[in-house]
Write a protein that holds these residues in place. Structure first.
Motif, PDB file in Angstrom:
ATOM      1  N   LEU A 164       0.907  -1.274  -0.123  1.00 27.76           N
ATOM      2  CA  LEU A 164      -0.053  -0.004   0.202  1.00 27.76           C
ATOM      3  C   LEU A 164       0.848   1.430  -0.252  1.00 27.76           C
ATOM      4  N   GLY A 165       1.632   1.338   0.969  1.00 27.16           N
ATOM      5  CA  GLY A 165       2.741   2.417   0.763  1.00 27.16           C
ATOM      6  C   GLY A 165       3.490   2.765  -0.598  1.00 27.16           C
ATOM      7  N   THR A 166       3.833   1.508  -1.075  1.00 25.04           N
ATOM      8  CA  THR A 166       4.456   1.576  -2.423  1.00 25.04           C
ATOM      9  C   THR A 166       3.495   2.404  -3.453  1.00 25.04           C
TER      10      THR A 166
ATOM     11  N   ASP B 183      -9.287  -5.344   2.414  1.00 21.74           N
ATOM     12  CA  ASP B 183      -9.470  -6.516   3.030  1.00 21.74           C
ATOM     13  C   ASP B 183      -9.074  -7.534   2.054  1.00 21.74           C
ATOM     14  N   PRO B 184      -8.007  -7.776   1.587  1.00 20.92           N
ATOM     15  CA  PRO B 184      -7.630  -8.856   0.712  1.00 20.92           C
ATOM     16  C   PRO B 184      -7.598 -10.257   1.071  1.00 20.92           C
TER      17      PRO B 184
ATOM     18  N   SER C 129      -7.898  -5.377  -3.015  1.00 18.53           N
ATOM     19  CA  SER C 129      -6.794  -4.987  -3.710  1.00 18.53           C
ATOM     20  C   SER C 129      -6.239  -3.722  -3.238  1.00 18.53           C
ATOM     21  N   VAL C 130      -5.087  -3.628  -3.181  1.00 16.18           N
ATOM     22  CA  VAL C 130      -4.284  -2.262  -3.021  1.00 16.18           C
ATOM     23  C   VAL C 130      -4.739  -1.254  -4.104  1.00 16.18           C
ATOM     24  N   VAL C 131      -4.549  -1.613  -5.431  1.00 17.11           N
ATOM     25  CA  VAL C 131      -5.074  -0.957  -6.487  1.00 17.11           C
ATOM     26  C   VAL C 131      -6.553  -0.173  -6.365  1.00 17.11           C
ATOM     27  N   THR C 132      -7.332  -1.068  -5.837  1.00 20.87           N
ATOM     28  CA  THR C 132      -8.795  -0.833  -5.884  1.00 20.87           C
ATOM     29  C   THR C 132      -8.941   0.278  -4.613  1.00 20.87           C
ATOM     30  N   ALA C 133      -8.347   0.115  -3.720  1.00 25.89           N
ATOM     31  CA  ALA C 133      -8.415   0.893  -2.332  1.00 25.89           C
ATOM     32  C   ALA C 133      -7.929   2.177  -2.817  1.00 25.89           C
ATOM     33  N   ILE C 134      -6.715   2.183  -3.603  1.00 21.03           N
ATOM     34  CA  ILE C 134      -6.158   3.678  -3.945  1.00 21.03           C
ATOM     35  C   ILE C 134      -7.241   4.197  -4.910  1.00 21.03           C
ATOM     36  N   GLN C 135      -7.740   3.650  -5.641  1.00 20.60           N
ATOM     37  CA  GLN C 135      -8.845   4.260  -6.813  1.00 20.60           C
ATOM     38  C   GLN C 135     -10.008   4.815  -5.991  1.00 20.60           C
ATOM     39  N   LEU C 136     -10.327   3.888  -5.197  1.00 20.40           N
ATOM     40  CA  LEU C 136     -11.648   4.384  -4.227  1.00 20.40           C
ATOM     41  C   LEU C 136     -11.338   5.517  -3.269  1.00 20.40           C
TER      42      LEU C 136
END
Length: 178
Positions: A24-26, A133-134, A167-174
């Motif tokens: 997530l940090g990356t 929450d993966p 997923s991290v990608v989805t979390a960032i998008q949201l």
């Protein structure tokens, strides 16, 4: 870009969760976002901050003076704000963030999630509140909340306000979509 507040564990957890925090940090740093965190440098909180900086993103840590030693303050933060109280810490984290992502954690993480989620539902802010929450960590909680909704204690509108990402990608998008 956005400032993303991340709530997560500051106590020891296994490598699966530390790796999730680093991922997530990356993503935050490489996406040009700023991390707003509780200002600790251990466990998941430390991993997300270190990875954000390693990926070129700025970090803002906000920590109460009383937790400076317990959570081992993130002295590497681009900005470290020391508060006198937990309430002041949370207020500043809320003000500095454009969106929120909650990862696995304990009672402190849950308290932050519920306060931010409730504030959004009550119209105190319009910032996205995301539960990352993966691994199904929060499945029992989400099931309980769904049961509470069925019993009339939690409205469907409130449940819909909490965005769940696997997923991290989805979390960032949201978290960065308003």
């Amino acid at each position: 870009m956005s400032a993303i507040c991340v709530y997560c564990a500051s106590g020891p957890v296994d490598d699966t969760f530390i790796s999730l925090a680093a991922e997530l940090g990356t993503a935050i740093g490489s996406g040009g976002h700023t991390l707003v965190s509780g200002g600790g440098n251990i466990s998941m909180m430390g991993a997300v901050a270190e990875a954000t900086r390693a990926a070129g993103g700025p970090t803002v840590g906000i920590i109460p003076r009383a937790l400076m030693e317990r959570e081992v303050a993130d002295l590497g933060a681009d900005e470290l704000v020391v508060t006198e109280t937990m309430r002041e810490r949370k207020r500043l984290m809320d003000e500095r963030a454009d969106g929120f992502i909650t990862m696995p954690g304990g009672i402190g993480t849950l308290e932050e999630l519920f306060e931010t989620w409730t504030g959004g539902y009550l119209g105190m802010h319009d910032k996205p509140v995301v539960l990352l929450d993966p691994f199904g960590f929060y499945a029992p909680l989400l099931g309980w909340l769904d049961d509470l909704s069925g019993r009339g204690f939690v409205s469907r509108a409130a449940l819909d306000r909490l965005l769940v990402a696997e997923s991290v990608v989805t979390a960032i998008q949201l978290a960065t979509h308003r």
